[in-house]
Design a protein around this motif. Structure first.
Motif, PDB file in Angstrom:
ATOM      1  N   ARG A 175       0.662  -1.193  -0.122  1.00 16.66           N
ATOM      2  CA  ARG A 175      -0.129   0.107  -0.131  1.00 16.66           C
ATOM      3  C   ARG A 175       0.943   1.327  -0.020  1.00 16.66           C
ATOM      4  NH1 ARG A 175      -4.282   0.634   4.427  1.00 16.66           N
ATOM      5  NH2 ARG A 175      -2.631   0.588   5.776  1.00 16.66           N
TER       6      ARG A 175
ATOM      7  N   ALA B  87      -3.769   0.341  -4.085  1.00 16.36           N
ATOM      8  CA  ALA B  87      -3.778  -1.156  -3.833  1.00 16.36           C
ATOM      9  C   ALA B  87      -5.105  -1.651  -3.275  1.00 16.36           C
ATOM     10  CB  ALA B  87      -2.422  -1.628  -2.944  1.00 16.36           C
TER      11      ALA B  87
ATOM     12  N   LEU C 128      -3.045  -3.556  -8.219  1.00 19.55           N
ATOM     13  CA  LEU C 128      -2.326  -2.186  -8.187  1.00 19.55           C
ATOM     14  C   LEU C 128      -2.699  -1.486  -9.252  1.00 19.55           C
ATOM     15  CD1 LEU C 128       1.156  -3.942  -7.414  1.00 19.55           C
ATOM     16  CD2 LEU C 128      -0.466  -3.448  -5.787  1.00 19.55           C
TER      17      LEU C 128
END
Length: 174
Positions: A142, A152, A165
């Protein structure tokens, strides 16, 4: 574990250096898959790669994010299962997906899995302490995505779990 926590602390600093360059995300996914080939073979799972898209990002951070996701996928995919790494794009985003078969993640846990030190439900096949997880791998993912101005997120259903992603297209960052 210590190195991962230090990475998170450094990445939050405003002066954290990123080295953006354009590369073929599909080629990088293939390299990462080849690197994990032995681990996947030992776990009895297959890794496939699909797609090819140009991506402007820090390639080392990209590799780290995808490797964290792939390590988790290998851990949670049942023997004879398949993990798929893929990349696609539209006008605004380049999406990289790590998808694996296996026990789904509860909907209430999908966002929490990115929290630091969070270790999921042990029913997913050994999550948490039993699997050697420290609960920082997805937090790193993240953070890497935030450094790129991206996002994410996780999706999970009876068929598979997907970690996506989403990188902003280089033109939309300018």
């Amino acid at each position: 574990m210590i190195e991962n926590v230090l990475f998170l602390a450094r990445a939050e600093h405003p002066q954290f250096a990123r080295h953006l360059r354009e590369f073929d995300a599909g080629e990088e996914l293939q390299r990462i898959a080849e690197y994990f080939e032995g681990l996947a073979e030992d776990a009895g799972v297959r890794i496939t790669v699909r797609g090819s898209e140009p991506l402007t990002a820090d390639v080392e951070l990209f590799r780290r994010a995808v490797s964290n996701l792939l390590a988790n996928a290998v851990r949670y995919t049942p023997r004879d299962g398949t993990i798929t790494l893929s990349v696609d794009a539209d006008a605004a985003l380049v999406r990289v997906c790590v998808e694996n078969e296996g026990v789904p993640i509860e909907p209430s846990m999908l966002e929490r899995v990115f929290d630091r030190f969070y270790r999921g439900d042990s029913s997913r096949g050994g999550a948490g302490a039993a699997s050697g997880s420290a609960g920082v791998g997805l937090a790193i993912v993240r953070t890497i995505m935030e450094l790129h101005g991206g996002r994410a997120h996780a999706e999970s259903d009876a068929r598979s779990t997907r970690f996506v992603l989403s990188f902003p297209d280089a033109a939309s960052r300018s």
